[in-house]
Design an enzyme around this catalytic site. Structure first.
Site, PDB file in Angstrom:
ATOM      1  N   ARG A  67       0.802  -1.222   0.000  1.00  0.00           N
ATOM      2  CA  ARG A  67       0.000   0.000   0.000  1.00  0.00           C
ATOM      3  C   ARG A  67       0.836   1.275   0.000  1.00  0.00           C
ATOM      4  O   ARG A  67       1.899   1.321   0.619  1.00  0.00           O
ATOM      5  CB  ARG A  67      -0.926  -0.020   1.222  1.00  0.00           C
ATOM      6  N   HIS A  92      -1.084  -2.554  -4.422  1.00  0.00           N
ATOM      7  CA  HIS A  92      -0.497  -3.375  -5.492  1.00  0.00           C
ATOM      8  C   HIS A  92      -0.489  -2.694  -6.859  1.00  0.00           C
ATOM      9  O   HIS A  92      -0.845  -3.293  -7.875  1.00  0.00           O
ATOM     10  CB  HIS A  92      -1.229  -4.717  -5.569  1.00  0.00           C
ATOM     11  N   HIS A 163       2.840 -12.769  -5.972  1.00  0.00           N
ATOM     12  CA  HIS A 163       1.779 -12.938  -4.983  1.00  0.00           C
ATOM     13  C   HIS A 163       1.260 -14.378  -4.935  1.00  0.00           C
ATOM     14  O   HIS A 163       0.048 -14.601  -4.801  1.00  0.00           O
ATOM     15  CB  HIS A 163       0.645 -11.955  -5.266  1.00  0.00           C
ATOM     16  N   ASP A 233      -1.197 -10.293   8.412  1.00  0.00           N
ATOM     17  CA  ASP A 233      -1.147  -9.496   7.193  1.00  0.00           C
ATOM     18  C   ASP A 233      -0.167  -8.362   7.491  1.00  0.00           C
ATOM     19  O   ASP A 233      -0.529  -7.190   7.515  1.00  0.00           O
ATOM     20  CB  ASP A 233      -2.544  -8.971   6.821  1.00  0.00           C
ATOM     21  N   GLU A 294       5.335 -12.588   0.593  1.00  0.00           N
ATOM     22  CA  GLU A 294       5.692 -11.655  -0.474  1.00  0.00           C
ATOM     23  C   GLU A 294       6.938 -10.862  -0.089  1.00  0.00           C
ATOM     24  O   GLU A 294       6.873  -9.990   0.779  1.00  0.00           O
ATOM     25  CB  GLU A 294       4.539 -10.676  -0.708  1.00  0.00           C
TER      26      GLU A 294
HETATM   27  C1  GAL Z   1      -1.829  -8.797   0.282  1.00  0.00           C
HETATM   28  C2  GAL Z   1      -2.200  -7.739   1.264  1.00  0.00           C
HETATM   29  C3  GAL Z   1      -3.592  -8.070   1.779  1.00  0.00           C
HETATM   30  C4  GAL Z   1      -4.586  -8.199   0.654  1.00  0.00           C
HETATM   31  C5  GAL Z   1      -4.030  -9.140  -0.392  1.00  0.00           C
HETATM   32  C6  GAL Z   1      -4.874  -9.179  -1.644  1.00  0.00           C
HETATM   33  O1  GAL Z   1      -0.552  -8.550  -0.231  1.00  0.00           O
HETATM   34  O2  GAL Z   1      -1.259  -7.710   2.305  1.00  0.00           O
HETATM   35  O3  GAL Z   1      -3.995  -7.070   2.689  1.00  0.00           O
HETATM   36  O4  GAL Z   1      -4.842  -6.940   0.096  1.00  0.00           O
HETATM   37  O5  GAL Z   1      -2.753  -8.770  -0.778  1.00  0.00           O
HETATM   38  O6  GAL Z   1      -6.153  -9.658  -1.395  1.00  0.00           O
END
Ligand code: GAL
Length: 331
Positions: A67, A92, A163, A233, A294
Site C-alpha cells: 500500500r 499493489h 503474490h 497481514d 511476499e
Molecule cells: C496482500 C495484502 C492483503 C490483501 C491481499 C490481496 O498482499 O497484504 O492485505 O490486500 O494482498 O487480497
C-alpha cells in the site's frame, strides 16, 4: 481479445511449474512425492476466473507492491497523484497494475521463461517510463528463482513481487496447520486499512514473533496486532545476517519451503479475505486456504525514507535488480 499463453517448465526431479504471460503469473507448482503429484499453489481453473478474482493469485505485482497511503507521492518537490483502488489508498500498483497486463514473452526454454513489460510514463500516476523484466527459472534442485530487472526514465518508486499463495498440503486443508518461521526481529503494525500505524516494533510486541517455527493457528486471533487484520497481514523486516528469510512446513511435514531473497522485507498474509475466490475444482476457496509470503520493500516506504532499508526509489541510469528464491524440499 488478447491471446494469453501458458508456459510449462520442468526439471529432472519431475517437478513442473506453469506460468502465464497474463500478469506474468505463476499458475501452478507440482512436485512429486512418492506416487503423489502435489499442487503447492492456489489457482483458478480459467483465465476468466483469474481476471475476476481480487486476491492477486500468483501474479506479478507492480509498479509498487503493497500500500501507498492516500495514493500520493512527492518526488523532488513534485506531487504525483496515483490511482487509488482501496479507499483512498493504492494497493499493489493501482487499478490496472502489472498483474492485469499482458506481458511479452522475451524468451522461453525448458527451465526458464523471461517476461517483459513497458509501463508508460504516467501509468497509474507514476512518473517515468519503466521497462521491466521478470524471469522464472526452475532448477534441478527444486528451486523456483524469480528475478526482476527494471530501468526508468524518471525517478519512481519500484517494488516488484510475486503474490503466490502456498498450500504445501496440496489443498487438502487450510494452511493453519502449517508451521512458519520468519527470520525477522521487527515487524510493522498496521491499521485496519493495512497502512503502517506506527514505527517498526520488536516482534516480541503483541506476540508477532516467528523466529522459531510456529503453527500459523497458534494464538492466531489472540494478538491485538492480528485481530485488526483478521490473521497475519504484516510486513517483517528481515534479518539480513540470516541466509534464509523464511521457512514454511506443510501440516503433514512432507514438504518444506525455504525462501531466500535480496529484498529487505517480507509480507506474511494468511489469506484472511480469500473467501469466494474461485479455485481449480469448480468451487471457491475459504479464508486461510493459502499463505502468501511476499518479499518486497516495507509497505508505504515512499513516505518513510528513514526506515532501515535501501531506498525503494529507482533513478534513471540505475538498474533495479531483486531476487526471490523458493526451494521445495521433500522429506
Ligand atoms: C496482500 C495484502 C492483503 C490483501 C491481499 C490481496 O498482499 O497484504 O492485505 O490486500 O494482498 O487480497
Amino acid at each position: 481479445m488478447s491471446v494469453k499463453h501458458i508456459i510449462t517448465l520442468r526439471n529432472r526431479q519431475g517437478m513442473q511449474i506453469k506460468l502465464s504471460d497474463w500478469g506474468a503469473t505463476w499458475l501452478s507448482c507440482v512436485v512429486p512425492i512418492a506416487e503423489e503429484k502435489r499442487e503447492l499453489l492456489l489457482g483458478c481453473q480459467t483465465f476468466e476466473q483469474y481476471q475476476q478474482q481480487d486476491a492477486y493469485l500468483g501474479a506479478t505485482i507492480g509498479r509498487y507492491a503493497n500500500r501507498i497511503a492516500n495514493a500520493e507521492i512527492d518526488i523532488a518537490g513534485k506531487h504525483y497523484q496515483l490511482t487509488a483502488n482501496q479507499g483512498v489508498n493504492q494497493l499493489h500498483g493501482g487499478k490496472l497494475g502489472f498483474d492485469k497486463q499482458l506481458w511479452k514473452i522475451e524468451s522461453q526454454s525448458e527451465q526458464q521463461v523471461i517476461f517483459s513489460l513497458i509501463s508508460p510514463d504516467g501509468d497509474q500516476g507514476y512518473p517515468g517510463e519503466l521497462k521491466v523484466a521478470a524471469s522464472y527459472t526452475l532448477t534441478d534442485d527444486n528451486q523456483v528463482i524469480i528475478e526482476y530487472h527494471a530501468n526508468t526514465t524518471k525517478c519512481t518508486p519500484v517494488n516488484l513481487t510475486n503474490h503466490a499463495y502456498f498450500n504445501l498440503d496440496g489443498e487438502t486443508n487450510n494452511v493453519l496447520g502449517h508451521s512458519l518461521k520468519v527470520n525477522a526481529n521487527y515487524y510493522l503494525p498496521v491499521d485496519a486499512n493495512g497502512i503502517p500505524s506506527n514505527d517498526l516494533l520488536n516482534v516480541t510486541e503483541d506476540d508477532m514473533d516467528l523466529r522459531q517455527l510456529r503453527l500459523l493457528s497458534d494464538n492466531l486471533f489472540g494478538s491485538s496486532a492480528r485481530k485488526i487484520t483478521g490473521g497475519y497481514d504484516h510486513a517483517y523486516l528481515l534479518d539480513s545476517s540470516k541466509p534464509v528469510a523464511a521457512q514454511l512446513v506443510s501440516s503433514d511435514k512432507k514438504v518444506t519451503m525455504n525462501l531466500t531473497t535480496s529484498y529487505p522485507a517480507l509480507q506474511v498474509y494468511t489469506g484472511n479475505f480469500l473467501t469466494h475466490t474461485p479455485n481449480r475444482h469448480n468451487g471457491v476457496y475459504a479464508n486461510f486456504a493459502g499463505v502468501a509470503l511476499e518479499a518486497q520493500f516495507l509497505p508505504d516506504s515512499p513516505h518513510h525514507p528513514t526506515w532501515p532499508q535501501s531506498s525503494c526509489f529507482l533513478e534513471p541510469g540505475q538498474t533495479y535488480l531483486q531476487q526471490i528464491c523458493y526451494q521445495f524440499c521433500i522429506n
